[in-house]
Scaffold this active site. Structure first.
Site, PDB file in Angstrom:
ATOM      1  N   TYR A 156      42.756 -17.111 -45.868  1.00  0.00           N
ATOM      2  CA  TYR A 156      41.975 -16.035 -46.492  1.00  0.00           C
ATOM      3  C   TYR A 156      41.646 -16.363 -47.944  1.00  0.00           C
ATOM      4  CZ  TYR A 156      40.785 -11.326 -48.163  1.00  0.00           C
ATOM      5  OH  TYR A 156      40.154 -10.243 -48.719  1.00  0.00           O
ATOM      6  N   LYS A 160      37.929 -16.933 -49.735  1.00  0.00           N
ATOM      7  CA  LYS A 160      37.467 -16.112 -50.851  1.00  0.00           C
ATOM      8  C   LYS A 160      37.219 -16.957 -52.098  1.00  0.00           C
ATOM      9  CE  LYS A 160      37.256 -12.091 -48.900  1.00  0.00           C
ATOM     10  NZ  LYS A 160      35.958 -11.380 -48.770  1.00  0.00           N
ATOM     11  N   ILE A 189      43.864  -2.828 -53.621  1.00  0.00           N
ATOM     12  CA  ILE A 189      43.020  -1.648 -53.473  1.00  0.00           C
ATOM     13  C   ILE A 189      43.500  -0.803 -52.298  1.00  0.00           C
ATOM     14  CG2 ILE A 189      40.658  -0.799 -53.258  1.00  0.00           C
ATOM     15  CD1 ILE A 189      41.212  -2.506 -55.771  1.00  0.00           C
TER      16      ILE A 189
END
Length: 248
Positions: A156, A160, A189
């Site tokens: 991941y 990114k 978040i």
């Protein structure tokens, strides 16, 4: 300030989480928003319906960003039907976590197909339209782990991080055509991806955030709305960190 009245925006993966917040924020500033999805049609429709109920303009469009031909056809269709395309927010992404030794090859392929190839495909299609208009805004959703890394997220974080290189390169390639390209790297978040974490793990993660709290999706959306505005016309090739000080 930051009026997007009359502009057309595409938000990939806009049916939930940060994508939903971005779609709503752009619509609130006057943009007509196309909310894309790959599986969550009903969720995407709820987002669009909510925008319309509040007096905005929105519609939904289903396609897999990892399918380059489908992405190009869908974006070209939006530009043709609506007469323009001013904004692309490449938000669609997936995360398959695990130590690198345990991640399967097909999982690596899928993460890069969606997160990297999908962003490339949508950007390529969008720039074809924006170049003719000699104006446009592209924003990629990267991640704080793309900058600082994180154990158990090799695939991941690599995907990114790739978006940061893409941002810088496209910013140079299309600046002469009035197109700006930037990236936003959210931190910890409060979204569907974090709600399932244990209280213990959340507390541990918050220790790394100087502001001492999780961020909100609408805070990410606000930063993106700014980057899509005319007022941000002299900002390109940049990475905007919205992470509470987690990485500086």
């Amino acid at each position: 300030m930051f009026s997007l009245s009359g502009k057309v925006a595409i938000v990939t993966g806009g049916s939930r989480g940060i994508g939903r917040a971005v779609a709503e924020a752009l619509a609130a500033q006057g943009a007509r928003v196309v909310v894309t999805y790959v599986k969550g049609e009903s969720e995407a429709q709820k987002v669009a319906d909510g925008i319309v109920e509040r007096g905005g303009g929105a519609e939904i469009l289903g396609f897999d960003v990892a399918d380059m031909k489908a992405s190009e056809a869908a974006i070209a269709d939006v530009a043709k039907r609506l007469g323009r395309l001013d904004i692309l927010v490449a938000n669609a992404g997936i995360a398959i976590d695990g130590l690198l030794l345990r991640v399967k090859e097909e999982e690596i392929d899928r993460v890069f197909a969606v997160n990297v190839k999908g962003s490339l495909a949508c950007a390529r299609a969008a720039t074809k339209v924006m170049m003719r208009a000699r104006t446009g805004r592209i924003v990629f959703l990267s991640s704080v782990v793309g900058e600082m890394g994180n154990a158990g997220q090799a695939v991941y974080s690599a995907s990114k991080a790739a978006l940061l290189g893409l941002t810088k390169t496209l910013a140079r390639e299309y600046a002469s055509r009035g197109i700006t390209v930037n990236a936003v790297t959210p931190g910890f978040i409060d979204t569907d991806m974090t709600t399932n974490l244990t209280a213990e793990l959340k507390a541990k993660m918050l220790e790394a955030v100087p502001l001492g709290r999780t961020g909100r999706a609408d805070e990410i959306a606000a930063s993106i709305a700014f980057l899509c505005s005319d007022e941000a016309g002299y900002i390109t090739g940049q990475t905007l960190r919205v992470n509470g000080g987690m990485y500086v």
